[in-house]
Design a protein around this motif. Structure first.
Motif, short mmCIF file in Angstrom:
data_model
loop_
_atom_site.label_atom_id
_atom_site.label_comp_id
_atom_site.label_asym_id
_atom_site.label_seq_id
_atom_site.Cartn_x
_atom_site.Cartn_y
_atom_site.Cartn_z
N LEU A 280 0.82 -1.21 0.00
CA LEU A 280 0.00 0.00 0.00
C LEU A 280 0.86 1.26 0.00
O LEU A 280 0.55 2.23 -0.71
CB LEU A 280 -0.94 -0.01 1.21
N TRP A 281 1.93 1.27 0.77
CA TRP A 281 2.77 2.47 0.83
C TRP A 281 3.57 2.68 -0.44
O TRP A 281 3.77 3.81 -0.88
CB TRP A 281 3.69 2.41 2.05
N ILE A 282 4.01 1.60 -1.06
CA ILE A 282 4.68 1.74 -2.36
C ILE A 282 3.69 2.28 -3.39
O ILE A 282 4.01 3.14 -4.21
CB ILE A 282 5.26 0.39 -2.83
N GLY A 283 2.46 1.76 -3.32
CA GLY A 283 1.43 2.22 -4.25
C GLY A 283 1.12 3.69 -4.09
O GLY A 283 1.01 4.42 -5.08
N ILE A 284 0.97 4.15 -2.85
CA ILE A 284 0.61 5.56 -2.64
C ILE A 284 1.74 6.48 -3.09
O ILE A 284 1.50 7.60 -3.56
CB ILE A 284 0.26 5.81 -1.15
#
Length: 374
Positions: A129-133
């Motif tokens: 999720l953090w890589i995506g954001i």
């Protein structure tokens, strides 16, 4: 008219749609469709479902072209009225949010099963999720540029794996043709159509096209490309593992890659390379759905800062992704999403298109208003 983002050309739309479709489905489709059909004619179901989804996609872009420069969340109120539009818009947003969570959970399951065996699921979900954001904050053009590089590499690797697997291919595994008639083929239409979930992004991405008239071409090319990929996958996996061998495996495509090795040819075993690149492909599906869900929230509730919306979605995505207790519940969630997509993006657009014609909404009037706004 969306001046700042109305610069997506036809090839970029094709990249968006293909990346939105190709994800976990290619790993599970051989098993689900084989159980439904029960005969080697599974490849016929894939072809027919591809034609059905292509027709639906043309229907979607036809609806969008009546309201140029507007996403589905912006033009539904013109067709149905405000309150019904809120309900339908919320359903579509919920679908995208849950689908995002599903893709992230599948990535976590595959990672813990084959790559990082002792890594807790919650860690993989959070990192994804953090890589995506981080990527999403760059905007739609950045996302497209990233996956326009990843997609060709992934497809080349997939083609290489299929070519190398021909050594184990048995044509008799695909026979007899229509041995039990055509009814088993029809039973395979539903699971094969569900594997195309992702084409619904056309309801949003069409609003950002430079040449809206080319939307039909983009829809046809992207869906037919996915159909060819699915068809080659099904034929190759069935030819290598046989129908009974597929039905007992959770990830038949990956198991096929693990079943052979080529000595003295770059790499002896390809499963690690394959799974890493295909995880990136599943990540692409998640990233686009996260971005489009944020667009839906922004357009439906008339907000401005899409970055804040994307960050606000993170805890919701995490909780939903962590809810399934095991892999079986995760795959059951995927089946539920597929059934939901049949109503939301199969039946609903046809109904909206008919109502728009009856109520004389959209069309030339909407085009002239969009030109004035630009």
């Amino acid at each position: 008219m969306k001046q700042s983002t109305s610069n997506i050309n036809t090839s970029e739309v094709i990249i968006v749609v293909i990346n939105s479709i190709l994800g976990a489905g290619i790993l599970t489709l051989p098993r689900t469709i084989s159980k439904a059909v029960g005969t080697p004619d599974v490849w016929i179901s894939v072809i027919l479902s591809g034609l059905i989804v292509t027709t639906i996609s043309i229907l979607l872009v036809t609806l969008c072209r009546r309201f140029p420069g507007k996403t589905v969340f912006e033009f539904i109120p013109e067709i149905t009225g405000q309150w019904i539009a809120y309900l339908l818009g919320l359903l579509i947003i919920v679908y995208f949010v849950v689908l995002c969570s599903f893709e992230v959970r599948v990535m976590a399951e595959i990672t813990s099963m084959y790559i990082l065996e002792r890594t807790p699921t919650w860690v993989t979900i959070m990192v994804s999720l953090w890589i995506g954001i981080y990527m999403l904050t760059g905007g739609l053009k950045v996302i497209i540029r990233v996956f326009s590089i990843v997609l060709p590499v992934t497809l080349v690797l997939l083609a290489l794996v299929f070519l190398l697997s021909t050594k184990m291919f048995e044509i008799n595994n695909l026979r007899p043709l229509l041995g039990d008639g055509f009814m088993p083929v029809l039973k395979g239409l539903k699971p094969s159509c569900l594997s195309y979930s992702g084409y619904e992004v056309l309801l949003i991405i069409t609003a950002y096209m430079v040449d809206v008239k080319a939307s039909n071409k983009a829809a046809i090319y992207s869906i037919l490309s996915c159909t060819i990929i699915y068809l080659v996958t099904i034929v190759t996996v069935v030819g290598n593992l046989s129908l009974p061998g597929i039905q007992t495996r959770m990830w038949p495509t990956f198991d096929m890659v693990r079943s052979f090795e080529i000595e003295g040819f770059l790499f002896e075993r390809y499963e690690s390379l394959f799974i890493v690149f295909w995880l990136m492909q599943i990540f692409a599906t998640y990233a686009f759905k996260h971005y489009f869900a944020a667009i839906g929230i922004r357009d439906l509730f008339r907000l401005k800062n899409i970055t804040s919306i994307q960050f606000a979605m993170l805890p919701v995505l995490y909780v939903i992704a962590y809810l399934p207790k095991n892999l079986e519940e995760t795959l059951a969630l995927g089946d539920f999403l597929g059934n939901m997509s049949i109503f939301l993006f199969g039946l609903l657009p046809l109904l909206l298109l008919i109502i728009s014609f009856v109520r004389k909404k959209g069309g030339k009037q909407a085009s002239s208003e969009a030109l004035k706004a630009s």
